[in-house]
Write a protein that holds these residues in place. Sequence first.
Motif, PDB file in Angstrom:
ATOM      1  N   GLY A  53      -2.634  -4.299  17.373  1.00 24.52           N
ATOM      2  CA  GLY A  53      -1.729  -3.987  15.832  1.00 24.52           C
ATOM      3  C   GLY A  53      -1.680  -4.124  14.748  1.00 24.52           C
ATOM      4  N   ILE A  54      -1.332  -5.628  14.651  1.00 27.55           N
ATOM      5  CA  ILE A  54      -2.297  -5.830  12.875  1.00 27.55           C
ATOM      6  C   ILE A  54      -3.591  -5.632  12.910  1.00 27.55           C
ATOM      7  CG2 ILE A  54      -2.485  -8.361  11.977  1.00 27.55           C
ATOM      8  CD1 ILE A  54      -0.428  -9.508  13.784  1.00 27.55           C
ATOM      9  N   VAL A  55      -4.217  -6.321  13.331  1.00 23.73           N
ATOM     10  CA  VAL A  55      -5.847  -5.782  12.914  1.00 23.73           C
ATOM     11  C   VAL A  55      -6.160  -4.140  12.965  1.00 23.73           C
ATOM     12  CG1 VAL A  55      -7.986  -5.753  13.711  1.00 23.73           C
ATOM     13  CG2 VAL A  55      -7.004  -7.682  14.706  1.00 23.73           C
ATOM     14  N   LEU A  56      -5.615  -3.461  13.273  1.00 24.54           N
ATOM     15  CA  LEU A  56      -5.834  -1.748  13.362  1.00 24.54           C
ATOM     16  C   LEU A  56      -5.030  -1.893  11.965  1.00 24.54           C
ATOM     17  CD1 LEU A  56      -5.935  -0.960  16.433  1.00 24.54           C
ATOM     18  CD2 LEU A  56      -7.737  -0.922  14.714  1.00 24.54           C
ATOM     19  N   HIS A  57      -4.225  -2.484  11.686  1.00 26.04           N
ATOM     20  CA  HIS A  57      -2.770  -2.364  10.533  1.00 26.04           C
ATOM     21  C   HIS A  57      -3.710  -2.401   9.396  1.00 26.04           C
ATOM     22  CE1 HIS A  57       1.093  -1.763   8.219  1.00 26.04           C
ATOM     23  NE2 HIS A  57       0.659  -3.213   7.469  1.00 26.04           N
ATOM     24  N   GLU A  58      -4.196  -3.732   8.998  1.00 31.66           N
ATOM     25  CA  GLU A  58      -5.105  -4.782   8.048  1.00 31.66           C
ATOM     26  C   GLU A  58      -5.801  -3.361   8.590  1.00 31.66           C
ATOM     27  OE1 GLU A  58      -3.858  -6.271   6.164  1.00 31.66           O
ATOM     28  OE2 GLU A  58      -1.789  -6.616   7.381  1.00 31.66           O
ATOM     29  N   LEU A  59      -6.740  -3.030   9.315  1.00 32.60           N
ATOM     30  CA  LEU A  59      -7.917  -2.172   9.208  1.00 32.60           C
ATOM     31  C   LEU A  59      -7.230  -0.416   8.415  1.00 32.60           C
ATOM     32  CD1 LEU A  59     -11.004  -1.408   9.460  1.00 32.60           C
ATOM     33  CD2 LEU A  59     -10.392  -0.493  11.919  1.00 32.60           C
ATOM     34  N   GLY A  60      -6.228  -0.169   8.416  1.00 26.75           N
ATOM     35  CA  GLY A  60      -6.114   1.128   7.374  1.00 26.75           C
ATOM     36  C   GLY A  60      -5.579   0.528   6.089  1.00 26.75           C
ATOM     37  N   HIS A  61      -5.048  -0.549   5.135  1.00 27.31           N
ATOM     38  CA  HIS A  61      -5.606  -0.616   4.404  1.00 27.31           C
ATOM     39  C   HIS A  61      -6.975  -0.990   3.815  1.00 27.31           C
ATOM     40  CE1 HIS A  61      -1.423  -1.920   3.898  1.00 27.31           C
ATOM     41  NE2 HIS A  61      -1.208  -2.319   5.105  1.00 27.31           N
ATOM     42  N   GLY A  62      -7.774  -1.497   4.711  1.00 24.10           N
ATOM     43  CA  GLY A  62      -9.512  -2.075   4.219  1.00 24.10           C
ATOM     44  C   GLY A  62     -10.211  -0.672   3.889  1.00 24.10           C
ATOM     45  N   MET A  63      -9.436   0.022   4.651  1.00 26.17           N
ATOM     46  CA  MET A  63     -10.401   1.902   5.335  1.00 26.17           C
ATOM     47  C   MET A  63      -9.856   2.628   3.385  1.00 26.17           C
ATOM     48  SD  MET A  63     -12.829   1.095   7.236  1.00 26.17           S
ATOM     49  CE  MET A  63     -13.826   3.169   6.554  1.00 26.17           C
ATOM     50  N   ALA A  64      -8.854   2.692   3.349  1.00 25.76           N
ATOM     51  CA  ALA A  64      -7.705   3.537   2.205  1.00 25.76           C
ATOM     52  C   ALA A  64      -8.405   2.792   0.663  1.00 25.76           C
ATOM     53  CB  ALA A  64      -6.411   3.211   2.648  1.00 25.76           C
ATOM     54  N   ALA A  65      -8.750   1.160   1.227  1.00 21.64           N
ATOM     55  CA  ALA A  65      -9.468   0.540  -0.375  1.00 21.64           C
ATOM     56  C   ALA A  65     -10.808   0.713  -0.439  1.00 21.64           C
ATOM     57  CB  ALA A  65      -9.070  -0.781  -0.238  1.00 21.64           C
ATOM     58  N   ARG A  66     -12.204   0.725   0.870  1.00 14.61           N
ATOM     59  CA  ARG A  66     -12.999   1.348   0.136  1.00 14.61           C
ATOM     60  C   ARG A  66     -12.692   2.627  -0.343  1.00 14.61           C
ATOM     61  NH1 ARG A  66     -17.151  -1.828   2.620  1.00 14.61           N
ATOM     62  NH2 ARG A  66     -18.348   0.244   2.660  1.00 14.61           N
ATOM     63  N   ILE A  67     -12.190   3.335   0.389  1.00 12.69           N
ATOM     64  CA  ILE A  67     -12.274   4.546   0.061  1.00 12.69           C
ATOM     65  C   ILE A  67     -12.105   5.256  -1.570  1.00 12.69           C
ATOM     66  CG2 ILE A  67     -11.181   7.448   0.208  1.00 12.69           C
ATOM     67  CD1 ILE A  67     -11.044   6.609   2.941  1.00 12.69           C
ATOM     68  N   GLN A  68     -10.957   4.274  -2.091  1.00  9.06           N
ATOM     69  CA  GLN A  68     -10.581   4.151  -3.193  1.00  9.06           C
ATOM     70  C   GLN A  68     -11.343   3.186  -4.041  1.00  9.06           C
ATOM     71  OE1 GLN A  68      -7.436   5.859  -4.566  1.00  9.06           O
ATOM     72  NE2 GLN A  68      -7.699   6.541  -1.922  1.00  9.06           N
ATOM     73  N   GLY A  69     -12.674   2.853  -3.479  1.00 10.14           N
ATOM     74  CA  GLY A  69     -13.375   2.304  -4.435  1.00 10.14           C
ATOM     75  C   GLY A  69     -13.333   0.615  -4.754  1.00 10.14           C
ATOM     76  N   ALA A  70     -12.584  -0.206  -3.850  1.00 10.71           N
ATOM     77  CA  ALA A  70     -12.072  -1.075  -3.429  1.00 10.71           C
ATOM     78  C   ALA A  70     -13.621  -1.838  -3.286  1.00 10.71           C
ATOM     79  CB  ALA A  70     -11.157  -1.643  -3.399  1.00 10.71           C
ATOM     80  N   ARG A  71     -13.692  -3.068  -3.943  1.00  9.95           N
ATOM     81  CA  ARG A  71     -14.668  -4.393  -3.571  1.00  9.95           C
ATOM     82  C   ARG A  71     -14.697  -5.263  -3.048  1.00  9.95           C
ATOM     83  NH1 ARG A  71     -14.952  -3.610  -8.985  1.00  9.95           N
ATOM     84  NH2 ARG A  71     -15.326  -6.135  -9.008  1.00  9.95           N
ATOM     85  N   ARG A  94      -3.166   4.479  -6.691  1.00  9.64           N
ATOM     86  CA  ARG A  94      -4.096   4.109  -5.602  1.00  9.64           C
ATOM     87  C   ARG A  94      -3.362   3.114  -4.884  1.00  9.64           C
ATOM     88  NH1 ARG A  94      -9.788   1.125  -8.942  1.00  9.64           N
ATOM     89  NH2 ARG A  94      -9.917   3.226  -9.240  1.00  9.64           N
ATOM     90  N   GLU A  95      -2.548   2.155  -5.133  1.00 10.82           N
ATOM     91  CA  GLU A  95      -2.063   0.913  -4.987  1.00 10.82           C
ATOM     92  C   GLU A  95      -1.261   1.608  -4.106  1.00 10.82           C
ATOM     93  OE1 GLU A  95      -2.559  -1.785  -4.862  1.00 10.82           O
ATOM     94  OE2 GLU A  95      -4.623  -1.800  -5.844  1.00 10.82           O
ATOM     95  N   ILE A  96      -0.479   2.521  -3.929  1.00 16.11           N
ATOM     96  CA  ILE A  96       0.415   3.153  -3.045  1.00 16.11           C
ATOM     97  C   ILE A  96      -0.025   4.031  -2.829  1.00 16.11           C
ATOM     98  CG2 ILE A  96       2.125   4.930  -2.943  1.00 16.11           C
ATOM     99  CD1 ILE A  96       3.039   4.831  -5.644  1.00 16.11           C
ATOM    100  N   ILE A  97      -1.772   4.764  -2.241  1.00 19.02           N
ATOM    101  CA  ILE A  97      -1.857   5.284  -0.972  1.00 19.02           C
ATOM    102  C   ILE A  97      -2.517   4.303  -0.646  1.00 19.02           C
ATOM    103  CG2 ILE A  97      -4.139   6.622  -0.790  1.00 19.02           C
ATOM    104  CD1 ILE A  97      -3.949   7.746  -2.786  1.00 19.02           C
ATOM    105  N   ILE A  98      -3.039   2.650  -0.618  1.00 19.51           N
ATOM    106  CA  ILE A  98      -3.266   2.119   0.188  1.00 19.51           C
ATOM    107  C   ILE A  98      -2.687   1.349   0.769  1.00 19.51           C
ATOM    108  CG2 ILE A  98      -4.539  -0.946   0.029  1.00 19.51           C
ATOM    109  CD1 ILE A  98      -6.617   0.604  -2.352  1.00 19.51           C
ATOM    110  N   LEU A  99      -1.350   0.893  -0.037  1.00 21.84           N
ATOM    111  CA  LEU A  99      -0.370   0.168   1.099  1.00 21.84           C
ATOM    112  C   LEU A  99       0.266   1.290   2.163  1.00 21.84           C
ATOM    113  CD1 LEU A  99       1.088  -0.899  -2.718  1.00 21.84           C
ATOM    114  CD2 LEU A  99       0.593  -2.741  -0.334  1.00 21.84           C
ATOM    115  N   ALA A 100       0.743   2.556   2.043  1.00 22.82           N
ATOM    116  CA  ALA A 100       0.458   3.493   2.683  1.00 22.82           C
ATOM    117  C   ALA A 100       0.162   3.761   4.039  1.00 22.82           C
ATOM    118  CB  ALA A 100       0.930   4.925   1.655  1.00 22.82           C
ATOM    119  N   ALA A 101      -0.852   3.109   3.648  1.00 21.18           N
ATOM    120  CA  ALA A 101      -1.883   3.409   5.006  1.00 21.18           C
ATOM    121  C   ALA A 101      -1.968   2.799   5.971  1.00 21.18           C
ATOM    122  CB  ALA A 101      -3.588   3.245   4.377  1.00 21.18           C
TER     123      ALA A 101
END
Length: 227
Positions: A53-71, A94-101
Amino acid sequence: MLNEGRFYLGHLGPIPLYVHWTFLFLVLMVYQSVPSNGSLTTGIMILAVLLLGIVLHELGHGMAARIQGARDVTITLWAMGGMCSSVRDPLPRREIIILAAGPAVSAALSWGSVLALYLLDQSDPGAYRGTLTWQFLQLSAAINWMLFLFNMLPIFPLDGGQITYYVALLATKRQRVAANFSLTLACIGGFAYLWWSTHYFTHFGNGFIYSLFLIGWLLFNAFRALR
């Protein structure tokens, strides 16, 4: 912050996954939280569901960050659960989208597990109850919902606390007002969480020290970031 003392585990798609040595404290906390009449299988299953659950939760943040152009997006498991880090400009929307993911993934896992339980019971009523599959799905529903609720608490720097800050910043356009509002909510939320987790300060179980340390760490970081 966690670059020292962490070990590479592999990649989750394009995102590297690390584990910090402090993750052992979380494992110990989970072990202590298993009921005394619980089996080793139950303890392992709880840890597996929580870890997934933790890994997939953080993966949600990570994929949203990549979609939003994070490096340089990375995920690190540590004593407080998981942390997704990246290099990006902190634009409020952008932060709200990443945080909510992340919480969105946790909620989806929880309700997906509830749906799976329903479908299993409909396919063959009673046949799956008590099986390891049934127990795993029950734990997944409960633990991922707990992760969703906890991360949405308005305690900076939890997801909910950071979303509160950026929403306040968008609404007021004043950083100091948004910071003071978020810091006040963090203090109230931290006290309320300890009050609830100790049954109104009447029951101090094995998890109290961990909860106290967790809330203390969150509030320390809230003051450091918002003052």
